[in-house]
Each structure stands twice: as C-alpha cells, then as structure tokens.
Scaffold this motif. Structure first.
Motif, PDB file in Angstrom:
ATOM      1  N   TYR A   1     -14.750   2.945 -10.213  1.00  0.00           N
ATOM      2  CA  TYR A   1     -15.149   1.542  -9.803  1.00  0.00           C
ATOM      3  C   TYR A   1     -14.246   0.614  -9.168  1.00  0.00           C
ATOM      4  N   ALA A   2     -12.897   0.940  -9.490  1.00  0.00           N
ATOM      5  CA  ALA A   2     -11.805   0.196  -8.980  1.00  0.00           C
ATOM      6  C   ALA A   2     -11.914  -0.196  -7.196  1.00  0.00           C
ATOM      7  N   PRO A   3     -12.008   0.786  -6.413  1.00  0.00           N
ATOM      8  CA  PRO A   3     -12.374   0.421  -5.124  1.00  0.00           C
ATOM      9  C   PRO A   3     -13.181  -0.613  -4.626  1.00  0.00           C
ATOM     10  N   ILE A   4     -14.510  -0.342  -5.493  1.00  0.00           N
ATOM     11  CA  ILE A   4     -15.693  -1.319  -5.413  1.00  0.00           C
ATOM     12  C   ILE A   4     -15.356  -2.505  -5.641  1.00  0.00           C
ATOM     13  N   ILE A   5     -14.490  -2.844  -7.087  1.00  0.00           N
ATOM     14  CA  ILE A   5     -14.137  -4.017  -7.369  1.00  0.00           C
ATOM     15  C   ILE A   5     -13.218  -4.797  -6.238  1.00  0.00           C
ATOM     16  N   GLN A   6     -12.397  -4.014  -5.875  1.00  0.00           N
ATOM     17  CA  GLN A   6     -11.341  -4.500  -4.851  1.00  0.00           C
ATOM     18  C   GLN A   6     -12.300  -4.978  -3.675  1.00  0.00           C
ATOM     19  N   ALA A   7     -13.160  -4.105  -3.193  1.00  0.00           N
ATOM     20  CA  ALA A   7     -13.654  -4.309  -1.864  1.00  0.00           C
ATOM     21  C   ALA A   7     -14.587  -5.657  -1.909  1.00  0.00           C
ATOM     22  N   VAL A   8     -15.026  -5.843  -3.248  1.00  0.00           N
ATOM     23  CA  VAL A   8     -15.794  -6.996  -3.326  1.00  0.00           C
ATOM     24  C   VAL A   8     -14.845  -8.335  -3.518  1.00  0.00           C
TER      25      VAL A   8
ATOM     26  N   LEU B   1      -4.894  -7.461  -6.808  1.00  0.00           N
ATOM     27  CA  LEU B   1      -5.901  -7.948  -8.231  1.00  0.00           C
ATOM     28  C   LEU B   1      -6.350  -6.781  -8.708  1.00  0.00           C
ATOM     29  N   VAL B   2      -6.296  -5.388  -8.015  1.00  0.00           N
ATOM     30  CA  VAL B   2      -6.992  -4.257  -8.575  1.00  0.00           C
ATOM     31  C   VAL B   2      -5.915  -3.204  -8.537  1.00  0.00           C
ATOM     32  N   PRO B   3      -5.661  -2.498  -7.392  1.00  0.00           N
ATOM     33  CA  PRO B   3      -4.870  -1.006  -7.647  1.00  0.00           C
ATOM     34  C   PRO B   3      -3.412  -1.337  -7.826  1.00  0.00           C
TER      35      PRO B   3
ATOM     36  N   TYR C   1      -3.705  -1.153 -11.749  1.00  0.00           N
ATOM     37  CA  TYR C   1      -4.639  -0.196 -12.365  1.00  0.00           C
ATOM     38  C   TYR C   1      -4.322   1.320 -12.244  1.00  0.00           C
ATOM     39  N   THR C   2      -3.924   1.751 -10.854  1.00  0.00           N
ATOM     40  CA  THR C   2      -3.505   3.010 -10.695  1.00  0.00           C
ATOM     41  C   THR C   2      -2.123   3.609 -11.493  1.00  0.00           C
ATOM     42  N   PRO C   3      -1.249   2.580 -11.570  1.00  0.00           N
ATOM     43  CA  PRO C   3       0.313   3.191 -12.174  1.00  0.00           C
ATOM     44  C   PRO C   3      -0.284   3.118 -13.849  1.00  0.00           C
ATOM     45  N   TYR C   4      -1.317   2.171 -14.187  1.00  0.00           N
ATOM     46  CA  TYR C   4      -1.578   2.173 -15.518  1.00  0.00           C
ATOM     47  C   TYR C   4      -2.432   3.644 -16.037  1.00  0.00           C
TER      48      TYR C   4
ATOM     49  N   ARG D   1       1.003  -1.202  -0.187  1.00  0.00           N
ATOM     50  CA  ARG D   1      -0.013   0.096  -0.171  1.00  0.00           C
ATOM     51  C   ARG D   1       0.850   1.462   0.100  1.00  0.00           C
ATOM     52  N   GLY D   2       1.692   1.053   0.800  1.00  0.00           N
ATOM     53  CA  GLY D   2       2.711   2.295   0.916  1.00  0.00           C
ATOM     54  C   GLY D   2       3.524   2.788  -0.445  1.00  0.00           C
ATOM     55  N   MET D   3       3.988   1.690  -1.269  1.00  0.00           N
ATOM     56  CA  MET D   3       4.401   1.885  -2.161  1.00  0.00           C
ATOM     57  C   MET D   3       3.796   2.336  -3.559  1.00  0.00           C
ATOM     58  N   ARG D   4       2.467   2.433  -3.306  1.00  0.00           N
ATOM     59  CA  ARG D   4       1.696   3.207  -4.225  1.00  0.00           C
ATOM     60  C   ARG D   4       1.590   4.615  -4.019  1.00  0.00           C
ATOM     61  N   ASN D   5       2.099   5.185  -3.055  1.00  0.00           N
ATOM     62  CA  ASN D   5       1.702   6.676  -2.418  1.00  0.00           C
ATOM     63  C   ASN D   5       2.183   7.650  -3.788  1.00  0.00           C
ATOM     64  N   PRO D   6       3.267   7.386  -4.155  1.00  0.00           N
ATOM     65  CA  PRO D   6       3.879   8.425  -5.382  1.00  0.00           C
ATOM     66  C   PRO D   6       2.802   8.512  -6.571  1.00  0.00           C
ATOM     67  N   ILE D   7       2.522   7.134  -6.899  1.00  0.00           N
ATOM     68  CA  ILE D   7       1.575   7.239  -8.090  1.00  0.00           C
ATOM     69  C   ILE D   7       0.164   7.596  -7.801  1.00  0.00           C
TER      70      ILE D   7
END
Length: 519
Positions: A374-381, A409-411, A414-417, A353-359
């Motif tokens: 929709y990404a967090p909802i998909i991850q939450a499911v 599976l999600v962030p 997808y976030t860096p993309y 989770r921390g490594m995603r901070n800059p992006i």
C-alpha cells in the motif's frame, strides 16, 4: 563467479551507454531542429500515457524472476521450464490486454492535447502502442539471460540495435522530417532485436525448448499470485508518482512545457541509466547471493553496495547541478532553459530516489512484496494532491516539488524499516546514521566543488568539459581520502585488483580474510 559476471556485465553496459548517449544527443538535436518543441512534448506525453498501460504487467515479471533465482542457482531445469512456460503464457495475455486497453484510450487523446497542432495524432499513438505491445511477446527470454547473469549479451544486442535505429532515425528526420517514419523505424528494430535475442537464448539454453509437462507446484504458484497482488498496487502507485508528471504539465500548463522538461528529464535519465548499468547487474548478483547466503553476508555486501551507490549518485548529482544549465544553453539555446529552482528539485529527487537503490534491491530480492503493497498508493495520493495544488500556485516547479515531498513522506523511511527489521534484524537508527553521514558528505562536496569550479568559464564546450573533469577529479580525490580505510572500500580495492589479474583474486593474509568476510 558472481563478482566476475557482475563486472563483465557492468563494463559492457557502461561502454554501450557511452556510445548510445553520444548518439542520443545528436538525435535529440536533430529532432528539435526538424520537428520542434511540440513534437517533443507529444513524444513525452504519449510515453507517459502508454506507461500507464504497462501496469497490466502487474508485477508478474518481477515475481517470476524472483521465483527463478533459486532454481537457476541450483540448475533445477524442470522447475525452470515450468516457470518459463508460465512466464510466456502470462506475457502473451499481458500483450493482448495492453493492446485492448491502448485502443480503448484512443478516443480520449484530445483531453490531454488541447493546445497542440500536431498532425495525425491517432496514427502516431497507434505506432507508440504497437511499440509498447511487441516487447511483451519476447521479454521473458531476455529476462532469463539477466537472471543467469548474462546481461552483457542483452546489452550487446541492444547496443547494436539502438545504434542502427538511432542512425536511421537521424537520417529520416534530416532528409524527410517525417515523424511517422521515425516511429516505424523504432517499431521495426524493436521487433527484430527481440527475435534475435530469443534465438540466442534458445541456442544457449536448449533445454528451454524441451517439451515439459511439469506444472508449477502449489506453493510456488501461490507465492507468485500473492506477490503479483502486492506488486499490482506498487506498480499503480509508482506510475501515479512518476508516470503522471507530463500529463499534469500538459493539462495545467502546456504541451510545450512538457517538451522543455523532456530535455532535463533526458539528461537525468541518461545519468540514471549509466548508474543502473552497475546497479542492475548488482541486483541480479545480490538475488543470487540472497538465495544462497546468510543474512550476515548479505548485509556485508549491502554496505559495499551502499558505498558504491552513494559515490555514484552524489558524484552525478553534484555534476548535474553545476553543469546542466550551461550545457543546455550551449547545446540548444537559452530558450530551452528552466528555472534554477526546478533543476535543484529535480536533482534532489534524483539523489533521494537513487539512495534507496541498495535497500530496495535487498527488499525485492528477499521477496518482500506484500508488506509494503500500500506504500506506493499512499505516496501517489500525497504526490497527486500536493502536485496539483502546487502547480496551480507556483507553476511548473510545483509538479516536481510534489514528487519530492511525497517520497520523503513514505518510502524514504518505510522501505528501510522493512528491510532492517525483517531481513537484517537491526535498528533503523543505524540505517539513518549512515544515510545522513553520506548526505552531509555529499552536500559538503557540492559547496566545495561549486566554489572551485566557478573559476572555470562556461563559454564553450571545451571549458565545460574541463569544468566537468575538474568536478569529477576533486570529488573522487576527496572520496578516496574519506573512505580509504573502511572495510567496504578495501573490499572494492580487492575486487578491482583481482579483476585486473584476469578476473581471479589471489589473496594473502588480511586481504584473504577481508574477502571471506564479504563473500
């Protein structure tokens, strides 16, 4: 000026956090010894339940803060006032909604606390609810200080407030063992702190008090509404990912298990908060940068930020993996330990989770809200399904393993993309090439340091401090050797030397060219 403000804010934040952390350990020890593990579990459970109510904020704050970066950078006072008036009215409405939602949940508290003997549960919940609602009345003024890169003022006030509050709560627990009075102190100091900060903002920025009939233009209002709609989904998803852990644990295992986990969570969150003293100030500086500079310059700073972020998160992650278990054993005893497998999952989740901070910072400060709504909802499911299945099969570890798997599976990709395709216009391969090179370095450091530190005992606090110092020294020594020749590291050297020279950066030759590249 961006660099100067960031460093000042960071130093204030780190000093504040060091003091508060010392007090928090003492406070937690007194709490456990006077009230016990069940009250600790209730404390964590109600915090999670009320975090759900904060979804009513729906991202309005994040969206308006994004809208404020440009007018603050340009000193457009009319636009600032229009946005701040909107900000104030929005948060008054949010406070009312949270209060009503909170009251509506009260009759159902028993569903989550079947095995607890805690007295006056509903009154305790009422105080938690009040403490959740009050900050909404003033938070818009605090946010403005952060946007103006004056976060050290907020940090200083909260420092004094937290110190006084913690000392009072320690005294109350020690002499009265009264949890209700403990919560009343928290509520009172929250309200007083908010009022003091409002007065400081009003004195520092008197134009915010001017009556302003200017209305938000349709484009700005439309952007805010569109971003809020996107952030609503993100906030709901994030809550279902990170805010339901204690609810799942209390429902499938016990409230006491929530109490055991809360000690680990406290140590991890303290570590995250230390790092965030740097990240949060970089966030607002980067927001200012995005509003003014080209994507090439933003990308250069992003790479510097990535190096800082990896350095800090890997350093803290390795230290936690080795130190947390013996620390808890010395601090409150072996009865409060969780399995080593759970610790590894928690730390890996913390690191990922921390490594995603800059992006994530680049994404948010660039105004990318709708694209991944929709990404967090998909991850939450994924998270809820996997966690509930695993907790029934492998116990407590399953709750945390579900969170970690869902993040991969999600962030994770997808976030860096989104950022690399929309902002930097670069291939995602370059992101993961850097990411996995950092990851391999971090794992290598853990293997090396875990072996070398095994020669130091864990028998007492002094030896544990020596082991911690050894870990930090070895990792930093190797990281300096590994990264010294990189442009990102050399840029940081320039900044540090410049800060020592009364916050001005006299540069010549190559160092001047290097700074031009990044700033």
């Amino acid at each position: 000026m961006r660099v100067k403000n960031s460093i000042v804010n960071i130093l204030f934040g780190l000093g504040n956090q060091a003091l508060i952390t010392s007090l928090s350990f003492f406070s937690r020890t007194v709490f456990i010894n006077t009230l016990g593990i069940e009250y600790l579990g209730i404390n964590g459970l109600l915090t999670n339940i009320l975090a759900m109510l904060s979804l009513a904020e729906a991202g309005i704050g994040a969206s308006i803060m994004y809208s404020l970066y440009k007018p603050v950078a340009e000193q457009d006072k009319d636009k600032i006032n229009a946005l701040m008036n909107f900000f104030r009215k929005a948060y008054l409405a949010i406070a009312a909604v949270v209060l009503l939602l909170g009251l509506s949940i009260m009759p159902f508290l028993g569903l989550f606390t079947k095995d607890t003997n805690v007295d006056q549960l509903y009154l305790i919940y009422g105080l938690f609810l009040l403490n959740t609602v009050l900050p909404y009345l003033y938070v818009y003024k605090n946010s403005f200080l952060n946007i103006c890169q004056k976060g050290y003022i907020v940090t200083g006030i909260y420092s004094v407030s937290t110190i006084i509050s913690t000392l009072l709560k320690i005294c109350v627990l020690h002499f009265t063992e009264n949890y209700l009075l403990y919560l009343l102190i928290e509520t009172s100091t929250t309200l007083l702190t908010s009022i003091i900060l409002v007065k400081i903002v009003n004195r520092k920025y008197p134009y915010l008090l001017e009556k302003n009939s200017a209305r938000l233009d349709e484009e700005t209002r439309g952007n805010i509404v569109r971003n809020v709609k996107a952030i609503v989904l993100q906030n709901i998803g994030n809550y279902l990912i990170f805010g339901t852990e204690n609810i799942i644990i209390s429902s499938f295992i016990s409230v006491a298990a929530v109490g055991l986990y809360s000690n680990y969570k406290m140590l991890i969150e303290i570590s995250r908060t230390f790092i965030n003293q740097i990240n949060n100030n970089v966030y607002h500086s980067l927001g200012n940068l995005v509003a003014k500079e080209s994507k090439e310059k933003v990308f250069s700073i992003y790479k510097v930020y990535s190096l800082i972020n990896f350095w800090l998160y890997s350093l803290v992650s390795v230290t936690m993996m080795i130190i947390i278990t013996p620390f808890i054993k010395l601090w409150i005893g072996s009865d409060f330990l969780l399995n080593e497998e759970i610790l590894y999952i928690l730390v890996f989740t913390f690191f990922e989770r921390g490594m995603r901070n800059p992006i994530t910072t680049v994404k948010t400060t660039s105004g990318i809200f709708a694209e991944d709504r929709y990404a967090p909802i998909i991850q939450a499911v994924f998270n809820l399904i996997i966690s509930i299945i695993l907790v029934q099969n492998i116990g407590l570890a399953g709750v945390f393993l579900g969170t970690f798997i869902s993040s991969l599976l999600v962030p994770f990709w997808y976030t860096p993309y989104l950022v690399f395709s929309k902002i930097f216009k670069l291939s995602l391969v370059s992101y993961f090439k850097l990411y996995f090179s950092y990851l391999s370095i971090g794992i290598s450091m853990y293997i090396l340091v875990n072996y070398l530190s095994s020669f130091v005992s864990n028998d007492n606090l002094i030896s544990l401090l020596i082991k911690s110092a050894l870990i930090v020294f070895i990792i930093n020594l190797f990281y300096v050797a590994i990264f010294y020749k990189t442009k990102e590291f050399q840029y940081l050297v320039v900044i540090i030397r410049g800060f020592k020279s009364k916050l001005s950066i006299p540069l010549k030759g190559k160092r001047k060219k290097l700074t031009d590249t990044f700033l």
